[in-house]
Scaffold this motif. Sequence first.
Motif, short mmCIF file in Angstrom:
data_model
loop_
_atom_site.label_atom_id
_atom_site.label_comp_id
_atom_site.label_asym_id
_atom_site.label_seq_id
_atom_site.Cartn_x
_atom_site.Cartn_y
_atom_site.Cartn_z
N ILE A 182 -3.97 -4.09 14.91
CA ILE A 182 -4.03 -4.81 13.63
C ILE A 182 -5.51 -4.90 13.26
O ILE A 182 -6.27 -5.62 13.92
N ALA A 183 -5.92 -4.19 12.24
CA ALA A 183 -7.35 -4.14 11.88
C ALA A 183 -7.79 -5.45 11.25
O ALA A 183 -7.02 -6.12 10.56
N THR A 184 -9.05 -5.83 11.49
CA THR A 184 -9.59 -7.06 10.88
C THR A 184 -9.75 -6.86 9.37
O THR A 184 -10.24 -5.84 8.90
N GLY A 185 -9.31 -7.87 8.62
CA GLY A 185 -9.55 -7.89 7.18
C GLY A 185 -8.78 -6.88 6.36
O GLY A 185 -9.14 -6.62 5.21
N VAL A 186 -7.72 -6.31 6.91
CA VAL A 186 -6.91 -5.32 6.17
C VAL A 186 -5.53 -5.93 5.88
O VAL A 186 -4.73 -6.12 6.80
N PRO A 187 -5.23 -6.26 4.62
CA PRO A 187 -3.93 -6.87 4.31
C PRO A 187 -2.76 -5.93 4.58
O PRO A 187 -2.83 -4.73 4.30
N ILE A 188 -1.70 -6.49 5.16
CA ILE A 188 -0.43 -5.78 5.35
C ILE A 188 0.60 -6.49 4.48
O ILE A 188 0.89 -7.67 4.67
N LEU A 189 1.11 -5.78 3.49
CA LEU A 189 2.03 -6.37 2.51
C LEU A 189 3.46 -5.98 2.82
O LEU A 189 3.77 -4.79 3.00
N TYR A 190 4.33 -6.97 2.90
CA TYR A 190 5.77 -6.76 3.06
C TYR A 190 6.50 -7.32 1.85
O TYR A 190 6.19 -8.42 1.40
N ARG A 191 7.46 -6.57 1.35
CA ARG A 191 8.42 -7.11 0.39
C ARG A 191 9.77 -7.16 1.11
O ARG A 191 10.21 -6.17 1.70
N LEU A 192 10.39 -8.32 1.07
CA LEU A 192 11.63 -8.52 1.83
C LEU A 192 12.86 -8.46 0.93
O LEU A 192 12.81 -8.84 -0.24
N ASN A 193 13.95 -8.00 1.52
CA ASN A 193 15.25 -8.09 0.86
C ASN A 193 15.79 -9.52 1.02
O ASN A 193 15.29 -10.30 1.83
N ALA A 194 16.81 -9.84 0.26
CA ALA A 194 17.39 -11.19 0.31
C ALA A 194 17.92 -11.54 1.70
O ALA A 194 17.99 -12.72 2.06
N ASP A 195 18.26 -10.54 2.50
CA ASP A 195 18.80 -10.79 3.86
C ASP A 195 17.69 -10.82 4.92
O ASP A 195 17.97 -10.79 6.11
N SER A 196 16.44 -10.85 4.47
CA SER A 196 15.23 -10.95 5.32
C SER A 196 14.77 -9.62 5.91
O SER A 196 13.73 -9.58 6.60
N VAL A 198 13.15 -5.75 5.72
CA VAL A 198 11.98 -5.27 4.99
C VAL A 198 12.38 -4.19 3.99
O VAL A 198 12.97 -3.17 4.35
N ALA A 199 12.05 -4.44 2.72
CA ALA A 199 12.30 -3.45 1.67
C ALA A 199 11.14 -2.47 1.55
O ALA A 199 11.33 -1.29 1.26
N GLU A 200 9.92 -2.98 1.80
CA GLU A 200 8.72 -2.15 1.63
C GLU A 200 7.60 -2.71 2.48
O GLU A 200 7.48 -3.93 2.64
N LYS A 201 6.79 -1.82 3.04
CA LYS A 201 5.59 -2.22 3.79
C LYS A 201 4.42 -1.37 3.32
O LYS A 201 4.53 -0.14 3.24
N VAL A 202 3.31 -2.03 2.99
CA VAL A 202 2.11 -1.31 2.54
C VAL A 202 0.91 -1.87 3.30
O VAL A 202 0.65 -3.08 3.28
N VAL A 203 0.18 -0.99 3.99
CA VAL A 203 -1.10 -1.38 4.62
C VAL A 203 -2.19 -1.07 3.61
O VAL A 203 -2.42 0.07 3.24
N MET A 204 -2.87 -2.12 3.15
CA MET A 204 -3.80 -2.01 2.01
C MET A 204 -5.21 -1.67 2.49
O MET A 204 -6.15 -2.47 2.35
N GLU A 205 -5.37 -0.50 3.04
CA GLU A 205 -6.69 -0.07 3.56
C GLU A 205 -7.55 0.47 2.43
O GLU A 205 -7.08 1.24 1.60
N GLY A 206 -8.81 0.06 2.47
CA GLY A 206 -9.80 0.57 1.51
C GLY A 206 -9.47 0.23 0.08
O GLY A 206 -9.84 0.93 -0.84
#
Length: 206
Positions: A182-196, A198-206
């Motif tokens: 897990i890199a320091t200072g790099v946001p990891i974005l999850y969008r969840l479905n209603a059943d909890s 994961v619908a989408e995962k994006v590692v926001m590098e750079g």
Amino acid sequence: MSRTLVLVRHGQSEWNLKNLFTGWKDPDLTEKGVEEAKDAGRSLKEAGLIFDLAFTSELSRAQRTLALMLDELGAPSLPTIRNIALNERDYGDLSGLNKDDARKKWGEEQVHVWRRSYDVPPPGGESLKDTGARVWPYYIHDIQPKVLGGGTVLVVAHGNSLRALVMALDGLSGEEIVGQEIATGVPILYRLNADSTVAEKVVMEG
């Protein structure tokens, strides 16, 4: 319904730089760590994210990272919950030791087992499995309901407490998660479905 969860590991700490086992010790951020925190805040702002709530640990390096991020986001007074459940893994007797000195004392192989196994704790400390045992219930009872209720939630914590969360969200085994950095200072974005799930995962590098 947003159902968005963003995980961020704190910026580089003074002890990261010095190659020391940190755990529950409380060093501050380095200048690089401050910039990493600000960069993370800027990248989330550029992505148009507006947060409803933040969670962080009881350790100052995570709290300061969050504060710097919120300044960049223009949301310095965002409601924030601090909890010891999100603290870094406790390295016990290794805390404060230089990693090279620990290898000399206990041997390369033993230190590698403590650092990279899933369920073998260092003396007086926690394994990653132990860390997960406090992170997962806190996530399920306190964080996940806020996300599933349609919120956009920010969690700023530590390498191992976030590793435990990623393990659960991504459905990884103990063997799979220990190899994940897990890199320091790099946001990891999850969008969840209603059943909890994961619908989408994006590692926001750079």
